[in-house]
Write an enzyme that holds these catalytic residues in place. Structure first.
Site, PDB file in Angstrom:
ATOM      1  N   PHE A  19       0.995  -0.852  -0.096  1.00  0.00           N
ATOM      2  CA  PHE A  19       0.092  -0.135  -0.007  1.00  0.00           C
ATOM      3  C   PHE A  19       1.018   1.068  -0.110  1.00  0.00           C
ATOM      4  O   PHE A  19       1.676   1.286   0.932  1.00  0.00           O
ATOM      5  CB  PHE A  19      -0.660   0.112   1.410  1.00  0.00           C
ATOM      6  CG  PHE A  19      -1.843  -0.221   1.109  1.00  0.00           C
ATOM      7  CD1 PHE A  19      -3.140  -0.477   1.123  1.00  0.00           C
ATOM      8  CD2 PHE A  19      -1.901  -2.172   1.586  1.00  0.00           C
ATOM      9  CE1 PHE A  19      -3.789  -1.757   1.490  1.00  0.00           C
ATOM     10  CE2 PHE A  19      -2.579  -2.989   1.583  1.00  0.00           C
ATOM     11  CZ  PHE A  19      -3.923  -2.543   1.487  1.00  0.00           C
ATOM     12  N   ASP A  20       0.767   2.101  -0.617  1.00  0.00           N
ATOM     13  CA  ASP A  20       0.580   3.356  -0.746  1.00  0.00           C
ATOM     14  C   ASP A  20       0.368   4.209   0.793  1.00  0.00           C
ATOM     15  O   ASP A  20      -1.078   3.409   1.535  1.00  0.00           O
ATOM     16  CB  ASP A  20       0.345   4.245  -2.125  1.00  0.00           C
ATOM     17  CG  ASP A  20       0.533   5.810  -1.607  1.00  0.00           C
ATOM     18  OD1 ASP A  20       1.856   6.068  -1.093  1.00  0.00           O
ATOM     19  OD2 ASP A  20      -0.207   6.413  -1.511  1.00  0.00           O
ATOM     20  N   MET A  21       0.971   5.146   1.289  1.00  0.00           N
ATOM     21  CA  MET A  21       0.216   5.823   2.595  1.00  0.00           C
ATOM     22  C   MET A  21      -0.982   6.954   2.309  1.00  0.00           C
ATOM     23  O   MET A  21      -2.160   6.896   2.618  1.00  0.00           O
ATOM     24  CB  MET A  21       1.358   6.070   4.176  1.00  0.00           C
ATOM     25  CG  MET A  21       1.093   6.382   5.154  1.00  0.00           C
ATOM     26  SD  MET A  21       2.460   6.942   6.566  1.00  0.00           S
ATOM     27  CE  MET A  21       3.003   8.387   5.122  1.00  0.00           C
ATOM     28  N   PHE A 175      -1.482  -0.707  -4.060  1.00  0.00           N
ATOM     29  CA  PHE A 175      -2.799   0.009  -4.200  1.00  0.00           C
ATOM     30  C   PHE A 175      -2.069   1.232  -4.227  1.00  0.00           C
ATOM     31  O   PHE A 175      -1.379   1.647  -2.547  1.00  0.00           O
ATOM     32  CB  PHE A 175      -3.663  -0.277  -2.698  1.00  0.00           C
ATOM     33  CG  PHE A 175      -3.834  -1.659  -2.457  1.00  0.00           C
ATOM     34  CD1 PHE A 175      -5.620  -2.108  -3.368  1.00  0.00           C
ATOM     35  CD2 PHE A 175      -3.150  -2.674  -2.281  1.00  0.00           C
ATOM     36  CE1 PHE A 175      -5.470  -3.194  -3.026  1.00  0.00           C
ATOM     37  CE2 PHE A 175      -4.034  -3.279  -1.682  1.00  0.00           C
ATOM     38  CZ  PHE A 175      -5.160  -4.025  -2.598  1.00  0.00           C
ATOM     39  N   ASP A 177      -3.231   5.834  -5.272  1.00  0.00           N
ATOM     40  CA  ASP A 177      -3.997   7.152  -5.647  1.00  0.00           C
ATOM     41  C   ASP A 177      -3.387   8.029  -6.222  1.00  0.00           C
ATOM     42  O   ASP A 177      -4.436   8.337  -7.326  1.00  0.00           O
ATOM     43  CB  ASP A 177      -4.666   7.522  -3.879  1.00  0.00           C
ATOM     44  CG  ASP A 177      -3.409   8.782  -3.687  1.00  0.00           C
ATOM     45  OD1 ASP A 177      -2.960   9.936  -4.260  1.00  0.00           O
ATOM     46  OD2 ASP A 177      -2.397   7.734  -3.398  1.00  0.00           O
TER      47      ASP A 177
END
Length: 226
Positions: A19-21, A175, A177
């Protein structure tokens, strides 16, 4: 090549999740932009929204290059103002967790899936953010922008995160954004999900053929039925 890869991966083959944060797990981007705008006002400098949005997903070195072009010698005082104000918030207050985050992380843990973070943020700040948000217990490792020579959109950070989980990149779900983050994940040959935040996917990124969904709730629903 990117399109072919993203259209033909089998989501059932994943062995890990990365995951990106900021803007993906945590609703950080709005907080960060508001503080940057405040810093511009205090320093009597213009707020270039288009320039700001272009830095999302990049590491410190990448941000420096872009902002230096826009602000020149004024960047030093602007950056100091921004950093002081930003750290005053994120090192002491919990950033809101985004919709569907806890549910997805809980489900992945139940499946026994190794989970990592690959974020452009510096390690000390990233660690504090996930601790304050109460989600640090879900992650097996934290890989940050200060640990790689090449930040997003280069794939190095995702490759390093995968190696720390002992899983080949092509068997990892990623994942993101931001467009820069998606470029990095797709270049690492990961099965990529994009949940847009402040910036919508550009036409170039849409051509990758990866999954673009409104929230991590939607991701969880798709994974459960895969």
């Amino acid at each position: 090549m990117h399109r072919l890869h993203q259209e033909t991966w089998n989501v059932m083959n994943y062995q890990a999740a990365i995951f990106d944060m900021d803007g993906l797990l945590l609703d950080t981007e709005r907080v960060c932009m508001r503080i940057f705008k405040e810093a511009c006002e205090v320093q009597n400098l213009p707020f270039h929204e288009d320039v700001y949005l272009s830095i999302i997903g990049r590491n410190a070195a990448g941000i420096e290059v872009i902002f230096r072009k826009a602000y020149g010698d004024d960047l030093d005082r602007l950056h100091e103002e921004w950093r002081t104000r930003y750290n005053g918030v994120v090192k002491h207050q919990a950033i809101p967790v985004k919709e569907g985050v806890v549910e997805l992380l809980e489900w992945l843990k139940e499946q026994g899936t190794p989970i990592a973070i690959a974020t452009s943020t510096a390690k000390d700040v990233a660690k504090k953010k996930i601790e304050l948000a109460g989600i640090d217990k879900y992650f097996d490792n934290l890989t940050t922008g200060c640990e790689v020579a090449n930040g997003k959109p280069h794939p190095e950070i995702y490759q390093l995160a995968a190696s720390r989980l002992n899983v080949e990149p092509q068997y990892c779900l990623a994942f993101e954004d931001s467009n820069n983050g998606v470029r990095a994940a797709v270049a690492a040959k990961m099965m990529t999900y994009q949940i847009p935040d402040l910036v919508q996917p550009c036409n170039e990124v849409r051509q990758f053929g990866h999954a673009i969904l409104p929230s991590l709730h939607d991701v969880l629903a798709q994974l459960k039925t895969a």
